[in-house]
Design an enzyme around this catalytic site. Structure first.
Site, short mmCIF file in Angstrom:
data_model
loop_
_atom_site.label_atom_id
_atom_site.label_comp_id
_atom_site.label_asym_id
_atom_site.label_seq_id
_atom_site.Cartn_x
_atom_site.Cartn_y
_atom_site.Cartn_z
N GLY A 31 -14.23 -6.73 32.51
CA GLY A 31 -14.00 -8.13 32.86
C GLY A 31 -14.88 -9.08 32.07
N LEU A 33 -13.79 -11.62 30.37
CA LEU A 33 -13.05 -11.43 29.13
C LEU A 33 -13.28 -12.56 28.12
CD1 LEU A 33 -9.68 -10.19 30.65
CD2 LEU A 33 -11.67 -8.85 29.97
N GLU A 35 -12.06 -13.64 23.72
CA GLU A 35 -10.93 -13.48 22.77
C GLU A 35 -10.84 -12.06 22.20
OE1 GLU A 35 -10.71 -16.43 19.61
OE2 GLU A 35 -11.35 -17.90 21.11
N GLY A 36 -11.99 -11.41 22.08
CA GLY A 36 -11.98 -10.03 21.57
C GLY A 36 -11.12 -9.14 22.46
N HIS A 37 -11.33 -9.26 23.78
CA HIS A 37 -10.52 -8.44 24.71
C HIS A 37 -9.04 -8.77 24.56
CE1 HIS A 37 -14.41 -8.45 27.14
NE2 HIS A 37 -14.13 -7.17 27.07
N GLY A 147 -12.75 -1.87 21.40
CA GLY A 147 -13.33 -2.71 20.36
C GLY A 147 -14.32 -1.92 19.52
N LYS A 149 -16.94 -2.99 18.09
CA LYS A 149 -18.34 -3.39 18.23
C LYS A 149 -19.12 -2.25 18.88
CE LYS A 149 -19.57 -6.26 21.53
NZ LYS A 149 -20.44 -5.45 22.42
N ASP A 150 -18.48 -1.59 19.86
CA ASP A 150 -19.11 -0.45 20.55
C ASP A 150 -18.76 0.82 19.78
OD1 ASP A 150 -20.16 -1.95 22.89
OD2 ASP A 150 -18.05 -2.38 23.16
N MET A 184 -18.37 -11.04 19.38
CA MET A 184 -18.08 -11.48 20.76
C MET A 184 -18.45 -10.38 21.74
SD MET A 184 -14.56 -13.57 20.57
CE MET A 184 -14.43 -14.97 19.49
O1 PAF Z 1 -16.59 -1.27 26.79
C1 PAF Z 1 -16.54 -1.47 28.01
O2 PAF Z 1 -16.24 -2.58 28.49
C2 PAF Z 1 -16.84 -0.32 28.95
O3 PAF Z 1 -17.82 0.51 28.45
C3 PAF Z 1 -15.58 0.47 29.35
C4 PAF Z 1 -14.95 1.18 28.15
C5 PAF Z 1 -14.55 -0.44 30.00
C6 PAF Z 1 -15.96 1.58 30.36
O4 PAF Z 1 -16.49 1.02 31.52
#
Ligand code: PAF
Length: 286
Positions: A31, A33, A35-37, A147, A149-150, A184
Site C-alpha cells: 500500500g 501507492l 506512480e511506480g506501483h 519493481g 528498485k528492490d 519512488m
Molecule cells: O515490495 C513490497 O512492497 C513487499 O516486500 C512485498 C513484495 C509486497 C511483500 O510484502
C-alpha cells in the site's frame, strides 16, 4: 473493482477467472501507492486478462526496531488509484487471516539473503519470501510484477520460484523515478524537505557509474568509489553500502563482466529513512 479481504474468497475469484481462461497478473504491494506501483499494474494488464493487486503490510518482514507500526497506510486512497489504473481486484487480508495464532511455516531462501540488505535486516527476506509464497497460493497468478528498485527481493523471489517449481512468471519492472532521479518509494514520505532534495545524490552517483562504464571502466572498486563520492557530497544521506554484485548470485565482483548490479543502501540522518536504489551495468549486446 472488487475488494476482497478473505483468502478463501480471493482463491475462489482467481479459480473462476482461470477456469474461464482469463490469466491473472498480480502486483503484491504494502500500500501507500505511488506512480511506480501503478506502472506495475499497467504491466500486469498488458500481460494478463485480469489484474489483481494486494495491499498487506506484512509484519513478518519487519525487524523489531523497524517501521511496521508507522509504515504509511492509505487504504481508501490506494483503492481509488488502483481502480483508476484499471486494476480488477484488490486483495487486502487482515494480519490474523495471513498469520493465525498457530502459524509456524516460513520460507528461507539460502545463499542470497544474507548479503546487501539482508546483512542489516536479518529475517527480512524470510518474511518477504513467506508472504509472497502465501499470496501466490491464494491469488494463483500466472504472472507477478515486482519493481526493480528492490533488486535483491526480485532475485530472492526468482530463486524461490525456481527452487520450489512454482508456475508463476516473474516480471521485473523498471525503477520509477521522481523528477530529480530519486527512486519512488512509499518510504519517501518520511523524508524531510532537505533530505528529499539531497537524496537525488544517490541516483546522481549511480548515473555516474553508468557513465564510467560507458567510458570503458570495468573496475568495481573505482566505480563504487565514484558512487560513494557523489553520495558523500550530501550532508544528510549516509551510505550503508555500495556494492557491485552479480545480478543472479548477488556475490561481489571485482571486474564488471556480464551483468553487474550496482546496489546502494543509505540512511538519512534527520528522519532515519532507509533508501535503496540500483542500476545494472551490462554490455549493450546482452
Ligand atoms: O515490495 C513490497 O512492497 C513487499 O516486500 C512485498 C513484495 C509486497 C511483500 O510484502
Amino acid at each position: 473493482m472488487k475488494i476482497i479481504t478473505s483468502p478463501a474468497e480471493m482463491k475462489a475469484f482467481s479459480l473462476t477467472h482461470r477456469r474461464n481462461s482469463n490469466s491473472i497478473g498480480f502486483v503484491p504491494t504494502m500500500g501507500a501507492l505511488h506512480e511506480g506501483h501503478l506502472s506495475l499494474i499497467d504491466i500486469a494488464r498488458k500481460h494478463c486478462g485480469c489484474a489483481v493487486a494486494s495491499i498487506f503490510v506484512n509484519p513478518a518482514q519487519f525487524g523489531p526496531n523497524e517501521d511496521f507500526a508507522k509504515y504509511p497506510r492509505a487504504f481508501e486512497r490506494d483503492c481509488g488509484l488502483l481502480e483508476a489504473a484499471g486494476c480488477d481486484c484488490v486483495f487486502a487480508p487482515a494480519v490474523g487471516d495471513m498469520y493465525p495464532d498457530n502459524y509456524g511455516t516460513y520460507v528461507n531462501v539460502d545463499g542470497i539473503t544474507d548479503t546487501l540488505c539482508g546483512a542489516s535486516r536479518p529475517g527480512h527476506f524470510r518474511g518477504v519470501a513467506t508472504v509472497v509464497l502465501k499470496l501466490f497460493n491464494i491469488v494463483l497468478p500466472d504472472a507477478a510484477v515486482f519493481g526493480s528498485k528492490d533488486a535483491q527481493q526480485v532475485a530472492v523471489i526468482r530463486r524461490m520460484v525456481e527452487d520450489l517449481n512454482l508456475s508463476v512468471r516473474i516480471i521485473a519492472a523498471p525503477i520509477a523515478r521522481e523528477a530529480g532521479g530519486l527512486a519512488m518509494s512509499s518510504r519517501n514520505a518520511y523524508l524531510t524537505i532537505g533530505e528529499r532534495r539531497e537524496a537525488a545524490a544517490i541516483y546522481a552517483g549511480l548515473a555516474k557509474s553508468v557513465e564510467m562504464y560507458n567510458d570503458g571502466c570495468r573496475d568495481s572498486q573505482q566505480i563504487k568509489n565514484c558512487v560513494l563520492t557523489e553520495i558523500n557530497r550530501s550532508s544528510t544521506i549516509k551510505p550503508e553500502y555500495v556494492e557491485a554484485v552479480d545480478t543472479k548470485s548477488l556475490q561481489p565482483v571485482d571486474k564488471i563482466d556480464g551483468q553487474v548490479l550496482i546496489a546502494v543502501a543509505c540512511r538519512t540522518s534527520e528522519s532515519g529513512t532507509r533508501l535503496i536504489d540500483n542500476v545494472v551495468l551490462k554490455d549493450k549486446n546482452l
